[in-house]
Write a protein that holds these residues in place. Structure first.
Motif, mmCIF file in Angstrom:
data_model
loop_
_atom_site.group_PDB
_atom_site.id
_atom_site.type_symbol
_atom_site.label_atom_id
_atom_site.label_comp_id
_atom_site.label_asym_id
_atom_site.label_seq_id
_atom_site.Cartn_x
_atom_site.Cartn_y
_atom_site.Cartn_z
ATOM 1 N N UNK A 49 -3.532 -71.119 -10.430
ATOM 2 C CA UNK A 49 -4.174 -69.789 -11.016
ATOM 3 C C UNK A 49 -4.431 -68.741 -10.226
ATOM 4 N N UNK A 50 -4.039 -67.565 -10.283
ATOM 5 C CA UNK A 50 -4.068 -66.517 -9.435
ATOM 6 C C UNK A 50 -4.937 -65.300 -9.604
ATOM 7 N N UNK A 51 -5.214 -65.081 -10.905
ATOM 8 C CA UNK A 51 -5.835 -63.987 -11.468
ATOM 9 C C UNK A 51 -7.096 -64.132 -11.892
ATOM 10 N N UNK A 52 -8.050 -63.252 -11.542
ATOM 11 C CA UNK A 52 -9.376 -63.552 -12.056
ATOM 12 C C UNK A 52 -9.294 -63.333 -13.446
ATOM 13 N N UNK A 64 -8.639 -72.334 -16.348
ATOM 14 C CA UNK A 64 -9.269 -70.958 -16.270
ATOM 15 C C UNK A 64 -9.454 -70.590 -15.347
ATOM 16 N N UNK A 65 -9.606 -69.720 -14.628
ATOM 17 C CA UNK A 65 -9.929 -68.899 -13.443
ATOM 18 C C UNK A 65 -11.043 -67.948 -13.584
ATOM 19 N N UNK A 67 -13.647 -64.854 -13.536
ATOM 20 C CA UNK A 67 -13.437 -63.581 -13.187
ATOM 21 C C UNK A 67 -13.545 -63.141 -11.753
ATOM 22 N N UNK A 68 -14.493 -63.718 -11.224
ATOM 23 C CA UNK A 68 -14.910 -63.448 -9.574
ATOM 24 C C UNK A 68 -13.919 -64.317 -8.751
ATOM 25 N N UNK A 69 -13.190 -65.171 -9.157
ATOM 26 C CA UNK A 69 -12.211 -66.078 -8.539
ATOM 27 C C UNK A 69 -13.069 -66.819 -7.544
ATOM 28 N N UNK A 70 -14.251 -67.187 -8.062
ATOM 29 C CA UNK A 70 -14.923 -68.151 -7.117
ATOM 30 C C UNK A 70 -15.069 -69.711 -8.055
ATOM 31 N N UNK A 71 -14.596 -69.727 -9.258
ATOM 32 C CA UNK A 71 -14.696 -71.048 -10.017
ATOM 33 C C UNK A 71 -13.354 -71.114 -10.820
ATOM 34 N N UNK A 72 -13.338 -72.539 -11.346
ATOM 35 C CA UNK A 72 -12.285 -72.830 -12.315
ATOM 36 C C UNK A 72 -12.633 -73.743 -13.266
ATOM 37 N N UNK A 73 -12.106 -74.115 -14.209
ATOM 38 C CA UNK A 73 -12.417 -75.081 -15.046
ATOM 39 C C UNK A 73 -10.955 -75.614 -15.671
#
Lengths: 111, 112
Positions: A49-52, A64-65, A67-73
């Motif tokens: 995943x590359x886009x917030x 899911x990435x 919005x702030x590109x600090x976490x993913x699920x």
């Protein structure tokens, strides 16, 4: 301090149940990768995943990435025994191709 | 197309003995990685090669670990002498230009 924190560490569920596992960091990543590793095997890439805010679907798996590109699920719908394995998230926070892995979530899906 | 090949799959040695692991990456992949994975943990980078050059070996314990990638293809990781705490799975991976990593099955080391 672990750069990438994954939770839960262990998860055991029955076939057919839904589940979500998380990958969190205080660092911003240009991209995050999810791998699955089966016993006695090396990790295999599932998705990048590359886009917030990005959401990617791979059959019953939804990534899911944040919005702030600090976490993913990673959400798995109607889990199957074949989904059993160690789910690892990985990222390169400094853009120097040094991929850092979390400790992983060990998922067991019981028939 | 053949994947990343590692050998041996399993190795049992006594402490203070030397051990070597071999990796053949996917053909054409210029980047090669050695990772260490302890039980219940994620892989940790030991060393990364770009062709034959070790561009990141900051995590390699150089007092006992060494690695080489002659001619920029196959690579060997050596431990001498091995310690009890070195028991782990040693994973080799390769990629094309730092993209998706393709891992081998790993070499499981047990030090007695």
């Amino acid at each position: 301090t672990q750069l990438l924190e994954q939770s839960p560490q262990f998860l055991s569920i029955q076939e057919g149940e839904n589940l979500t596992v998380y990958c969190n960091s205080s660092s911003v990543f240009s991209s995050l990768q999810w791998y699955r590793q089966e016993p006695g095997e090396g990790p295999v890439l599932l998705v990048t995943v590359v886009t917030g805010g990005e959401v990617k679907k791979l059959k019953r798996l939804t990534f899911q990435f944040g919005d702030a590109r600090k976490d993913s699920s990673l959400h798995i719908t109607a889990a199957q025994p074949g989904d059993t394995g160690l789910y690892l998230c990985a990222g390169d926070p400094f853009g120097n191709y040094k991929l850092t892995f979390g400790k992983g979530t060990l998922l067991t899906v019981n028939p | 197309e053949a994947g990343v090949v590692q050998s041996p799959r399993y190795k049992i040695i006594e402490k203070k003995q030397p051990v070597a692991f071999w990796c053949n990456p996917i053909s054409g992949h210029n980047t090669l990685y050695w990772y260490l994975q302890n039980l219940g943990q994620g892989p940790e980078l030991l060393i990364r090669y770009e062709n034959e050059e070790a561009v990141d070996d900051s995590q390699l314990p150089k007092d006992r670990f060494s690695a080489e990638r002659l001619k920029g293809v196959d690579s060997t990781l050596k431990i001498q002498p091995a310690e009890l705490g070195d028991s782990a799975v040693y994973l080799c991976a390769s990629s094309l230009g730092g993209g998706e990593l393709f891992f081998g099955e790993g070499s499981r080391l047990t030090v007695l």
